[in-house]
Design a protein around this motif. Sequence first.
Motif, PDB file in Angstrom:
ATOM      1  N   ALA A 194     -68.743  29.077  22.132  1.00 47.31           N
ATOM      2  CA  ALA A 194     -68.015  28.173  23.025  1.00 47.31           C
ATOM      3  C   ALA A 194     -68.167  28.578  24.488  1.00 47.31           C
ATOM      4  CB  ALA A 194     -66.537  28.143  22.635  1.00 47.31           C
ATOM      5  N   ILE A 195     -68.202  29.872  24.749  1.00 42.98           N
ATOM      6  CA  ILE A 195     -68.380  30.330  26.124  1.00 42.98           C
ATOM      7  C   ILE A 195     -69.759  29.942  26.656  1.00 42.98           C
ATOM      8  CG2 ILE A 195     -68.662  32.415  27.541  1.00 42.98           C
ATOM      9  CD1 ILE A 195     -66.381  33.660  25.911  1.00 42.98           C
ATOM     10  N   ASP A 196     -70.782  29.987  25.791  1.00 42.84           N
ATOM     11  CA  ASP A 196     -72.161  29.684  26.204  1.00 42.84           C
ATOM     12  C   ASP A 196     -72.622  28.297  25.756  1.00 42.84           C
ATOM     13  OD1 ASP A 196     -72.361  32.283  27.235  1.00 42.84           O
ATOM     14  OD2 ASP A 196     -73.051  33.099  25.331  1.00 42.84           O
ATOM     15  N   TYR A 197     -71.667  27.392  25.504  1.00 40.90           N
ATOM     16  CA  TYR A 197     -72.012  26.117  24.860  1.00 40.90           C
ATOM     17  C   TYR A 197     -73.031  25.300  25.640  1.00 40.90           C
ATOM     18  CZ  TYR A 197     -69.589  22.970  28.073  1.00 40.90           C
ATOM     19  OH  TYR A 197     -69.238  22.239  29.176  1.00 40.90           O
ATOM     20  N   ASP A 198     -73.087  25.461  26.949  1.00 39.75           N
ATOM     21  CA  ASP A 198     -73.996  24.646  27.763  1.00 39.75           C
ATOM     22  C   ASP A 198     -75.362  25.290  27.938  1.00 39.75           C
ATOM     23  OD1 ASP A 198     -74.206  22.172  28.948  1.00 39.75           O
ATOM     24  OD2 ASP A 198     -73.828  22.940  30.960  1.00 39.75           O
ATOM     25  N   ASN A 199     -75.531  26.476  27.371  1.00 42.84           N
ATOM     26  CA  ASN A 199     -76.832  27.131  27.374  1.00 42.84           C
ATOM     27  C   ASN A 199     -77.821  26.291  26.567  1.00 42.84           C
ATOM     28  OD1 ASN A 199     -78.773  29.001  25.754  1.00 42.84           O
ATOM     29  ND2 ASN A 199     -78.217  30.222  27.550  1.00 42.84           N
ATOM     30  N   GLU A 200     -79.060  26.200  27.041  1.00 37.83           N
ATOM     31  CA  GLU A 200     -80.043  25.323  26.397  1.00 37.83           C
ATOM     32  C   GLU A 200     -80.234  25.658  24.920  1.00 37.83           C
ATOM     33  OE1 GLU A 200     -84.742  23.963  26.922  1.00 37.83           O
ATOM     34  OE2 GLU A 200     -83.734  25.144  28.480  1.00 37.83           O
ATOM     35  N   GLU A 201     -80.284  26.929  24.585  1.00 35.71           N
ATOM     36  CA  GLU A 201     -80.469  27.330  23.194  1.00 35.71           C
ATOM     37  C   GLU A 201     -79.252  26.970  22.345  1.00 35.71           C
ATOM     38  OE1 GLU A 201     -81.277  31.414  20.596  1.00 35.71           O
ATOM     39  OE2 GLU A 201     -81.563  31.406  22.774  1.00 35.71           O
ATOM     40  N   VAL A 253     -67.151  16.763  19.204  1.00 28.45           N
ATOM     41  CA  VAL A 253     -67.652  18.077  19.603  1.00 28.45           C
ATOM     42  C   VAL A 253     -68.031  18.117  21.085  1.00 28.45           C
ATOM     43  CG1 VAL A 253     -69.528  19.740  19.258  1.00 28.45           C
ATOM     44  CG2 VAL A 253     -68.407  18.677  17.280  1.00 28.45           C
ATOM     45  N   GLN A 254     -68.749  17.102  21.566  1.00 30.74           N
ATOM     46  CA  GLN A 254     -69.222  17.152  22.953  1.00 30.74           C
ATOM     47  C   GLN A 254     -68.081  17.058  23.961  1.00 30.74           C
ATOM     48  OE1 GLN A 254     -71.870  13.936  23.824  1.00 30.74           O
ATOM     49  NE2 GLN A 254     -70.367  12.331  23.414  1.00 30.74           N
ATOM     50  N   ASP A 255     -66.959  16.464  23.574  1.00 33.01           N
ATOM     51  CA  ASP A 255     -65.799  16.402  24.467  1.00 33.01           C
ATOM     52  C   ASP A 255     -64.911  17.630  24.333  1.00 33.01           C
ATOM     53  OD1 ASP A 255     -66.582  13.917  25.419  1.00 33.01           O
ATOM     54  OD2 ASP A 255     -65.436  12.830  23.895  1.00 33.01           O
ATOM     55  N   ALA A 256     -64.886  18.222  23.151  1.00 32.20           N
ATOM     56  CA  ALA A 256     -64.009  19.366  22.911  1.00 32.20           C
ATOM     57  C   ALA A 256     -64.548  20.663  23.484  1.00 32.20           C
ATOM     58  CB  ALA A 256     -63.770  19.523  21.408  1.00 32.20           C
ATOM     59  N   LEU A 257     -65.857  20.865  23.421  1.00 29.02           N
ATOM     60  CA  LEU A 257     -66.418  22.150  23.845  1.00 29.02           C
ATOM     61  C   LEU A 257     -66.114  22.498  25.309  1.00 29.02           C
ATOM     62  CD1 LEU A 257     -69.828  22.294  21.946  1.00 29.02           C
ATOM     63  CD2 LEU A 257     -67.760  23.637  21.513  1.00 29.02           C
ATOM     64  N   PRO A 258     -66.194  21.544  26.247  1.00 31.49           N
ATOM     65  CA  PRO A 258     -65.817  21.899  27.624  1.00 31.49           C
ATOM     66  C   PRO A 258     -64.361  22.330  27.750  1.00 31.49           C
ATOM     67  CG  PRO A 258     -67.090  19.864  27.599  1.00 31.49           C
ATOM     68  CD  PRO A 258     -66.758  20.182  26.174  1.00 31.49           C
ATOM     69  N   LEU A 259     -63.469  21.745  26.951  1.00 26.83           N
ATOM     70  CA  LEU A 259     -62.051  22.108  26.988  1.00 26.83           C
ATOM     71  C   LEU A 259     -61.832  23.516  26.439  1.00 26.83           C
ATOM     72  CD1 LEU A 259     -60.498  18.739  25.752  1.00 26.83           C
ATOM     73  CD2 LEU A 259     -60.853  19.509  28.105  1.00 26.83           C
ATOM     74  N   ILE A 260     -62.503  23.824  25.347  1.00 26.33           N
ATOM     75  CA  ILE A 260     -62.401  25.169  24.769  1.00 26.33           C
ATOM     76  C   ILE A 260     -63.016  26.190  25.727  1.00 26.33           C
ATOM     77  CG2 ILE A 260     -63.056  26.612  22.809  1.00 26.33           C
ATOM     78  CD1 ILE A 260     -63.179  23.984  21.159  1.00 26.33           C
ATOM     79  N   ARG A 306     -66.596  35.729  12.175  1.00 28.68           N
ATOM     80  CA  ARG A 306     -66.753  34.282  12.347  1.00 28.68           C
ATOM     81  C   ARG A 306     -66.058  33.797  13.614  1.00 28.68           C
ATOM     82  NH1 ARG A 306     -65.662  32.377   6.048  1.00 28.68           N
ATOM     83  NH2 ARG A 306     -67.806  32.773   5.310  1.00 28.68           N
ATOM     84  N   VAL A 307     -64.857  34.323  13.873  1.00 28.68           N
ATOM     85  CA  VAL A 307     -64.143  33.925  15.083  1.00 28.68           C
ATOM     86  C   VAL A 307     -64.913  34.366  16.321  1.00 28.68           C
ATOM     87  CG1 VAL A 307     -62.031  34.230  16.419  1.00 28.68           C
ATOM     88  CG2 VAL A 307     -61.895  33.976  13.937  1.00 28.68           C
ATOM     89  N   MET A 308     -65.391  35.601  16.321  1.00 27.88           N
ATOM     90  CA  MET A 308     -66.135  36.096  17.464  1.00 27.88           C
ATOM     91  C   MET A 308     -67.414  35.287  17.688  1.00 27.88           C
ATOM     92  SD  MET A 308     -64.454  38.345  18.998  1.00 27.88           S
ATOM     93  CE  MET A 308     -65.790  38.729  20.103  1.00 27.88           C
ATOM     94  N   LYS A 309     -68.043  34.884  16.595  1.00 26.63           N
ATOM     95  CA  LYS A 309     -69.257  34.071  16.693  1.00 26.63           C
ATOM     96  C   LYS A 309     -68.946  32.748  17.375  1.00 26.63           C
ATOM     97  CE  LYS A 309     -72.994  32.179  13.842  1.00 26.63           C
ATOM     98  NZ  LYS A 309     -73.549  32.065  12.458  1.00 26.63           N
ATOM     99  N   PHE A 310     -67.818  32.154  17.010  1.00 21.98           N
ATOM    100  CA  PHE A 310     -67.480  30.879  17.629  1.00 21.98           C
ATOM    101  C   PHE A 310     -67.086  31.059  19.098  1.00 21.98           C
ATOM    102  CE2 PHE A 310     -64.384  27.747  19.040  1.00 21.98           C
ATOM    103  CZ  PHE A 310     -65.185  26.620  18.956  1.00 21.98           C
ATOM    104  N   LEU A 311     -66.317  32.095  19.422  1.00 22.24           N
ATOM    105  CA  LEU A 311     -65.910  32.310  20.803  1.00 22.24           C
ATOM    106  C   LEU A 311     -67.132  32.471  21.713  1.00 22.24           C
ATOM    107  CD1 LEU A 311     -62.851  34.735  20.448  1.00 22.24           C
ATOM    108  CD2 LEU A 311     -62.855  32.251  20.694  1.00 22.24           C
ATOM    109  N   LYS A 312     -68.106  33.250  21.263  1.00 23.21           N
ATOM    110  CA  LYS A 312     -69.328  33.422  22.055  1.00 23.21           C
ATOM    111  C   LYS A 312     -70.076  32.097  22.186  1.00 23.21           C
ATOM    112  CE  LYS A 312     -73.442  36.336  22.511  1.00 23.21           C
ATOM    113  NZ  LYS A 312     -74.261  35.214  22.984  1.00 23.21           N
TER     114      LYS A 312
END
Length: 482
Positions: free
Chosen positions: A169-176, A223-230, A161-167
């Motif tokens: 967050a790293i790709d959060y701006d990807n269209e999918e 969420v939309q403000d936090a994801l860029p920080l993470i 679950r942690v790895m799923k979230f890390l991936k």
Amino acid sequence: MEESLANIYDVVINGTGLPESILAAACARSGKSVLHVDTNEYYGSDWAALSLKELETWAKAHQENGSDAFTSATLSIHDESSLGQARAYAIDLSPRILYAKSKLIDVLVSSRISRYLDFKSLPTTWVYQPEGNEECGLVKVPAGREDVFTSDKWDLLTKRRVMKFLKFAIDYDNEEIRRIWEGKSEQALPVFLAAPPFSLSPVLVSSITYAIALAASPEALCVQDALPLIHRHLTSLGIYGAFPTMVPMYGGGGELSQAFCRAAAVKGATYVLGKRTVSQNATEEGVEVAFDSGETVKCGTYVGSVSGLTGYEDSVTLRKVFVVKGDCKALVPTGDAAIVAFPPGTLGQHAQSVIAQIHGSGTGECPNGQWIWYLSTRGGPDAVDALNQASIVLKNEAIGSVAGEAAVTMDFLLELSYTERSPSPSGSSDKVSRIITLTPDLTTDYDAAVDCARFAYGRIFGTEEGFMQTLEEDLAGDEDGF
């Protein structure tokens, strides 16, 4: 002997804080003649790093509510005999967190001003959990995938679950990936993390929300403000080593300010400390600036201080600084610095988080065998009690780690308390746009200072193009690395 001033400058800048110093360097590097003054006898203004002697004078001057950023300062020296020489200390008045991937690092690298600076890694971040939680005390925050894989406290499902979230967050701006969170963009970050598809545990939710995203409260970040920080935290890992954050040596913002001032002076900027601006008279031809010495100069643009031109908002940050003598290796197991995040509600009834930055002698801020603890939180009725409780928790955690050893001690040598106010946003400038006010947000990082300087540069030059760009002479002697 003080250098005599010219009659005319392109830009006069009042205050040597970080935004002003970045702007001075940018203007001087782009060919403007710059006069940079400061009321104080030291560099840094509200971003300064002070020796003990300077700190005593500063605290006396800021005991009452005044017209600048700091108020309600009280300085208590508990054990003067154990303190080192006054100049062995560099107490940062407005400590921030420097990310390896950040606007400030980009500017330092592109301009090669990083050559004037030294840094220490900040490899360890903790989140505090009180008794009764699945984990209690100081819980290490996973810095990245390696920490997740090597953890012996999580089962395989938790790690997935942690790895799923890390991936994610790293790709959060990807269209999918955006399609997953855009419908929940206004949802509070802790709610989002605890729900499917991630279903993270309370400790992991707390770690990500308060130690990585650095939220002040459960509702502070959507969420939309936090994801860029993470994303910034995670993508900072590995740029310069196995750590996301760094500490500028010898006093954080104060040392950074001086580096930009050096760069401006190399390009011809004039510097005068201990000079107070008493008036600015704007006309269509420029600005006439008068100083307390009786001198006057003319300039195309005057960049003024917050206190002189806009004032401050009601929102405040309460700060406590401790100089500590003892063994803090439990708090800083590797390197010379660490961060401890105390989530809301873990220190009595205080509804805001508390951030502690622990700096050792390796940062150049204090003598060997001593540490500086920087504690901060947003204002509130229980804020002072929360900061005091945080210092007790840190002391107990440090002492508990070496229990059983003879004569275990942790002594508070010095304690400084004060309030830092947020600047009010600058309204419209004077009618001919000759006067600019720098009003950086009071954030946990340094990037607001860069944004502020870039905006003012655009006002002066009519475009932000060319702001702190690499010059041909910067490349002389260039070497690989930071």
